[in-house]
Design a protein around this motif. Structure first.
Motif, PDB file in Angstrom:
ATOM      1  N   THR A  25     -33.221  46.956  28.259  1.00  0.00           N
ATOM      2  CA  THR A  25     -33.142  45.503  28.988  1.00  0.00           C
ATOM      3  C   THR A  25     -34.996  45.015  29.127  1.00  0.00           C
ATOM      4  N   GLY A  26     -35.358  45.880  29.644  1.00  0.00           N
ATOM      5  CA  GLY A  26     -36.917  46.436  29.449  1.00  0.00           C
ATOM      6  C   GLY A  26     -37.709  45.389  28.555  1.00  0.00           C
ATOM      7  N   LEU A  27     -37.644  45.278  27.840  1.00  0.00           N
ATOM      8  CA  LEU A  27     -38.523  45.009  26.677  1.00  0.00           C
ATOM      9  C   LEU A  27     -37.481  43.778  25.889  1.00  0.00           C
ATOM     10  N   SER A  28     -36.364  43.326  26.677  1.00  0.00           N
ATOM     11  CA  SER A  28     -35.774  41.824  25.930  1.00  0.00           C
ATOM     12  C   SER A  28     -34.965  42.220  24.422  1.00  0.00           C
ATOM     13  N   LEU A  29     -34.467  43.307  24.370  1.00  0.00           N
ATOM     14  CA  LEU A  29     -34.430  43.115  22.501  1.00  0.00           C
ATOM     15  C   LEU A  29     -32.666  43.340  22.702  1.00  0.00           C
ATOM     16  N   GLU A  30     -32.234  42.439  23.683  1.00  0.00           N
ATOM     17  CA  GLU A  30     -31.211  42.151  23.624  1.00  0.00           C
ATOM     18  C   GLU A  30     -30.453  41.526  21.802  1.00  0.00           C
ATOM     19  N   PRO A  31     -31.356  39.761  21.586  1.00  0.00           N
ATOM     20  CA  PRO A  31     -31.421  39.756  20.104  1.00  0.00           C
ATOM     21  C   PRO A  31     -31.491  40.594  19.061  1.00  0.00           C
ATOM     22  N   THR A  32     -32.660  41.565  19.144  1.00  0.00           N
ATOM     23  CA  THR A  32     -32.103  42.364  17.954  1.00  0.00           C
ATOM     24  C   THR A  32     -31.001  43.418  17.922  1.00  0.00           C
ATOM     25  N   LEU A  33     -30.647  43.700  19.431  1.00  0.00           N
ATOM     26  CA  LEU A  33     -29.044  44.426  19.323  1.00  0.00           C
ATOM     27  C   LEU A  33     -28.256  43.482  18.541  1.00  0.00           C
ATOM     28  N   ALA A  34     -28.170  42.833  18.531  1.00  0.00           N
ATOM     29  CA  ALA A  34     -26.889  41.946  18.609  1.00  0.00           C
ATOM     30  C   ALA A  34     -26.979  41.645  16.783  1.00  0.00           C
ATOM     31  N   VAL A  35     -28.347  42.602  16.180  1.00  0.00           N
ATOM     32  CA  VAL A  35     -28.277  41.421  15.230  1.00  0.00           C
ATOM     33  C   VAL A  35     -27.680  43.208  13.907  1.00  0.00           C
ATOM     34  N   LEU A  36     -28.293  44.490  15.022  1.00  0.00           N
ATOM     35  CA  LEU A  36     -28.050  45.013  14.644  1.00  0.00           C
ATOM     36  C   LEU A  36     -26.324  45.557  14.422  1.00  0.00           C
ATOM     37  N   PHE A  37     -26.258  44.652  15.443  1.00  0.00           N
ATOM     38  CA  PHE A  37     -24.625  44.942  15.868  1.00  0.00           C
ATOM     39  C   PHE A  37     -23.994  44.510  14.383  1.00  0.00           C
ATOM     40  N   VAL A  38     -23.576  43.347  14.124  1.00  0.00           N
ATOM     41  CA  VAL A  38     -23.669  42.396  12.882  1.00  0.00           C
ATOM     42  C   VAL A  38     -23.868  43.262  11.998  1.00  0.00           C
ATOM     43  N   LEU A  39     -25.069  44.304  12.060  1.00  0.00           N
ATOM     44  CA  LEU A  39     -25.184  44.553  10.458  1.00  0.00           C
ATOM     45  C   LEU A  39     -24.119  45.925  10.174  1.00  0.00           C
ATOM     46  N   ALA A  40     -23.814  46.554  11.698  1.00  0.00           N
ATOM     47  CA  ALA A  40     -23.614  47.282  11.980  1.00  0.00           C
ATOM     48  C   ALA A  40     -22.048  47.496  10.842  1.00  0.00           C
ATOM     49  N   ARG A  41     -21.320  46.654  11.991  1.00  0.00           N
ATOM     50  CA  ARG A  41     -19.838  45.507  11.376  1.00  0.00           C
ATOM     51  C   ARG A  41     -19.689  45.116  10.025  1.00  0.00           C
ATOM     52  N   ILE A  42     -20.824  44.641   8.932  1.00  0.00           N
ATOM     53  CA  ILE A  42     -21.415  44.220   7.639  1.00  0.00           C
ATOM     54  C   ILE A  42     -20.692  45.453   7.048  1.00  0.00           C
ATOM     55  N   ALA A  43     -22.050  46.845   7.320  1.00  0.00           N
ATOM     56  CA  ALA A  43     -21.614  48.027   6.831  1.00  0.00           C
ATOM     57  C   ALA A  43     -20.301  48.798   6.861  1.00  0.00           C
ATOM     58  N   PHE A  44     -19.501  48.283   7.822  1.00  0.00           N
ATOM     59  CA  PHE A  44     -18.633  49.104   7.975  1.00  0.00           C
ATOM     60  C   PHE A  44     -17.323  48.459   7.797  1.00  0.00           C
ATOM     61  N   LEU A  45     -17.813  47.506   6.930  1.00  0.00           N
ATOM     62  CA  LEU A  45     -16.464  46.555   6.550  1.00  0.00           C
ATOM     63  C   LEU A  45     -17.145  46.671   4.340  1.00  0.00           C
ATOM     64  N   LEU A  46     -18.185  46.632   4.197  1.00  0.00           N
ATOM     65  CA  LEU A  46     -18.126  47.926   2.850  1.00  0.00           C
ATOM     66  C   LEU A  46     -18.253  48.979   2.638  1.00  0.00           C
ATOM     67  N   ALA A  47     -18.229  49.581   3.748  1.00  0.00           N
ATOM     68  CA  ALA A  47     -17.414  50.789   3.954  1.00  0.00           C
ATOM     69  C   ALA A  47     -16.051  51.257   3.550  1.00  0.00           C
ATOM     70  N   ILE A  48     -15.302  50.372   4.368  1.00  0.00           N
ATOM     71  CA  ILE A  48     -13.778  50.836   3.934  1.00  0.00           C
ATOM     72  C   ILE A  48     -13.297  49.590   3.007  1.00  0.00           C
ATOM     73  N   ALA A  49     -14.379  49.087   2.564  1.00  0.00           N
ATOM     74  CA  ALA A  49     -14.260  48.302   0.755  1.00  0.00           C
ATOM     75  C   ALA A  49     -13.597  49.128  -0.027  1.00  0.00           C
ATOM     76  N   PHE A  50     -15.378  49.706   0.448  1.00  0.00           N
ATOM     77  CA  PHE A  50     -15.888  50.751  -0.902  1.00  0.00           C
ATOM     78  C   PHE A  50     -14.271  52.170  -1.145  1.00  0.00           C
ATOM     79  N   PHE A  51     -14.410  52.797  -0.098  1.00  0.00           N
ATOM     80  CA  PHE A  51     -13.270  53.870  -0.182  1.00  0.00           C
ATOM     81  C   PHE A  51     -12.035  53.329  -0.876  1.00  0.00           C
TER      82      PHE A  51
END
Length: 126
Positions: A25-51
């Motif tokens: 909050t102090g460094l206004s990193l919300e957009p960066t956190l949102a991008v990391l969340f989207v990347l984590a969702r994609i990585a999770f979907l790819l991990a399920i697909a690979f399994f």
């Protein structure tokens, strides 16, 4: 430092979470956190697909011996579940209560169909 070691682990965990939230909050990193969340969702979907791919690759010779109808239903159920999960990741699909019920019902129906075909092909006897 001794105070931190003797602290209740739950309290220490919450303090760490509050510190991270304060930095974001102090460094206004919300957009960066949102991008990391989207990347984590994609990585999770790819991990399920690979399994699932590894699971299929192990058993594809067994599935190849099934009748055409059983293979069609099994692969159709798996494809339906994959499309359902991909829609949930791609768009804001289960956004209200009814859509969540439909999402879960489709997953349960696809899973039951795949399990029923699998079980039917692996039951020996009369």
């Amino acid at each position: 430092m001794n105070f931190v070691r003797n602290m209740n682990p739950t309290l220490r965990g919450f303090l760490i979470i509050f510190a991270i939230a304060g930095v974001v909050t102090g460094l206004s990193l919300e957009p960066t956190l949102a991008v990391l969340f989207v990347l984590a969702r994609i990585a999770f979907l790819l991990a399920i697909a690979f399994f699932l791919y590894l699971l299929w690759r192990e058993r594809r010779d067994d599935i190849a011996t099934w009748p055409t109808r059983s293979k069609g239903i099994f692969y159709g159920a798996v494809l339906l579940a994959i499309v359902n999960i991909a829609l949930a990741f791609a768009v804001d699909y289960p956004s209200n209560g009814l859509e969540i019920v439909i999402f879960i019902a489709v997953l349960v129906a696809a899973g039951y169909s795949a399990w029923r075909i699998w079980r039917g092909q692996h039951t020996y006897g009369y």
